[in-house]
Motif scaffolding. Structure first.
Motif, PDB file in Angstrom:
ATOM      1  N   ALA A 265       0.603  -1.098   0.011  1.00  0.00           N
ATOM      2  CA  ALA A 265       0.131  -0.138   0.075  1.00  0.00           C
ATOM      3  C   ALA A 265       0.744   1.567   0.115  1.00  0.00           C
ATOM      4  N   ALA A 266       1.923   1.865   1.195  1.00  0.00           N
ATOM      5  CA  ALA A 266       2.766   2.015   0.520  1.00  0.00           C
ATOM      6  C   ALA A 266       3.778   2.786  -0.872  1.00  0.00           C
ATOM      7  N   VAL A 267       4.144   1.572  -1.064  1.00  0.00           N
ATOM      8  CA  VAL A 267       4.731   2.202  -2.835  1.00  0.00           C
ATOM      9  C   VAL A 267       3.579   2.125  -3.370  1.00  0.00           C
ATOM     10  N   SER A 268       2.473   1.542  -2.827  1.00  0.00           N
ATOM     11  CA  SER A 268       1.246   1.905  -4.625  1.00  0.00           C
ATOM     12  C   SER A 268       1.369   4.055  -4.345  1.00  0.00           C
ATOM     13  N   LEU A 269       1.088   3.771  -3.318  1.00  0.00           N
ATOM     14  CA  LEU A 269       1.342   5.503  -2.480  1.00  0.00           C
ATOM     15  C   LEU A 269       2.736   6.594  -2.877  1.00  0.00           C
ATOM     16  N   ALA A 270       3.733   5.736  -2.773  1.00  0.00           N
ATOM     17  CA  ALA A 270       4.926   6.342  -3.087  1.00  0.00           C
ATOM     18  C   ALA A 270       4.367   6.295  -4.913  1.00  0.00           C
ATOM     19  N   LYS A 271       4.405   5.639  -5.601  1.00  0.00           N
ATOM     20  CA  LYS A 271       3.775   6.032  -7.278  1.00  0.00           C
ATOM     21  C   LYS A 271       3.104   7.211  -7.388  1.00  0.00           C
ATOM     22  N   GLU A 272       2.072   7.201  -6.357  1.00  0.00           N
ATOM     23  CA  GLU A 272       0.917   8.095  -7.092  1.00  0.00           C
ATOM     24  C   GLU A 272       1.774   9.727  -6.841  1.00  0.00           C
ATOM     25  N   ASN A 273       2.573   9.943  -5.504  1.00  0.00           N
ATOM     26  CA  ASN A 273       3.211  10.688  -5.061  1.00  0.00           C
ATOM     27  C   ASN A 273       4.050  11.392  -6.664  1.00  0.00           C
TER      28      ASN A 273
END
Length: 374
Positions: A265-273
């Motif tokens: 989930a953190a990686v998905s958020l990092a990609k969006e950021n």
């Protein structure tokens, strides 16, 4: 007010003052004072725009209006009332007041806030000949600090702090501020010419700041500042500064940045950021255990902010993790390792004494950046 010389102060994290001072000098200004937690320099209204758009390490850009000693409310009132507020604050401007007091006779912040506001109002009443200010116009935030009875009065030109670049609306638990992430990148002396990895990327702050830095993308390009609406700023200053910043972007460099985290989930958020920041194409994101991260085939840097045992994990789990990454990172023979943690026993767990340690503060938490040059 055009061409006016102003004294500008930029607060920063303790331990990063030299990095911020270098940024100020890189913009073409000489520092007049570098002290704990802040850097001061002289500049004009263009300097305000340049600093807000380009500075990566500071918290905000403040105009230093006055400094004086006050041990009574009368002295505080008189000191504030002497300032030429009418040169900055027009009849319709909003001018809220906030501040702090430490180790001073005037210890009540609410009472001091009220006195400062009354002193400014009295000055403007006398200058404008009106009794009531609607405060519906441009924002002119007044800040004060009282330290050991020395009062310093500032006018905030930034608004939302500089670490709010505009690309990270959400974060994971215990996120790192963008300003500190940049400071860590700068300390490595990495400039985009070698591989860069963060195996504890969380919401992506460190790799995103690395990409922005390598590409020379100004951190303030995607956000606004309260002083943009000031009539005294002069028309087009911010537009010109942003245009110049865009022209300096390195459109040829293709940095190799690897970011991973065990939390998908953190990686998905990092990609969006990273997408919002405009640097997604330069970062290779993956879900991976840090103790199993792929090895570099050539010289690079590892920069990370693993759990401390403060807000994430308990001490026992953190110490076990440090032992694992110590064994794994030792295989990166030619890579520099830069690891931020507040855990006092980090080196013992990691299995090797750092070549160098640098004290940094993550918020109010004292940490050390453990630096291994190989």
């Amino acid at each position: 007010m055009a061409g006016s010389r102003l004294l500008l102060t930029v607060p920063t994290f303790f331990g990063t003052e030299s990095i911020l001072a270098h940024e100020v000098r890189s913009l073409g200004y000489e520092t007049t004072e570098v002290t704990d937690g802040k850097v001061t320099f002289e500049g004009d209204f263009e300097a305000i725009a340049l600093a807000n758009v380009n500075i990566r390490c500071g918290q905000r850009v403040l105009i230093k209006m006055a400094q004086f000693t006050a041990e009574t409310f009368e002295e505080l009132f008189e000191g504030v009332n002497k300032i030429r507020w009418e040169q900055f604050i027009q009849k319709d401007c909003a001018f809220p007041v906030k501040g702090s007091s430490l180790k001073s006779v005037l210890s009540s912040v609410p009472a001091c806030t009220s006195i400062v506001k009354k002193a400014v109002v009295k000055r403007l009443v006398e200058k404008y000949g009106i009794e009531y200010f609607e405060e519906t116009g441009p924002m002119m935030r007044i800040q004060f600090t009282i330290m050991r009875n020395t009062v310093t009065i500032y006018l905030d030109t930034t608004g939302e702090p500089l670490y709010k670049r505009g690309y990270r609306e959400k974060g994971v638990v215990a996120p790192m501020r963008e300003t500190l992430a940049f400071a860590m990148v700068d300390i490595t002396r990495w400039r985009g010419d070698r591989p860069f990895a963060d195996p504890f990327c969380g919401s992506g702050t460190i790799p995103i700041e690395a990409a922005l830095y390598a590409k020379k993308i100004a951190p303030g390009l995607r956000r606004s500042f309260v002083s943009e609406k000031w009539r005294i700023m002069g028309q087009g200053i911010y537009e010109d500064v942003r245009e110049e910043a865009r022209s300096l972007i390195d459109r040829e460099l293709q940095p190799r940045i690897y970011a991973s985290d065990i939390d998908s989930a953190a990686v998905s958020l990092a990609k969006e950021n990273a997408r919002k920041a405009g640097v997604l194409e330069y970062i290779d994101f993956s879900v991976c255990d840090a103790a199993k991260a792929p090895l570099f085939t050539d010289k690079g840097v590892i920069v990370c902010n693993p759990p401390y045992g403060e807000r994430l994990m308990d001490n026992t789990s953190c110490e076990s993790l440090y032992r694992k990454i110590g064994r794994h990172f030792s295989q990166f023979d030619n890579a520099g390792k830069y690891i931020l943690t507040s855990h006092e026993g980090f080196e013992d767990c990691y299995g090797k004494a750092a070549d160098k340690k640098r004290k940094l503060y993550n918020g109010m938490l004292k940490c050390y950046l453990y630096q291994y040059f190989r």
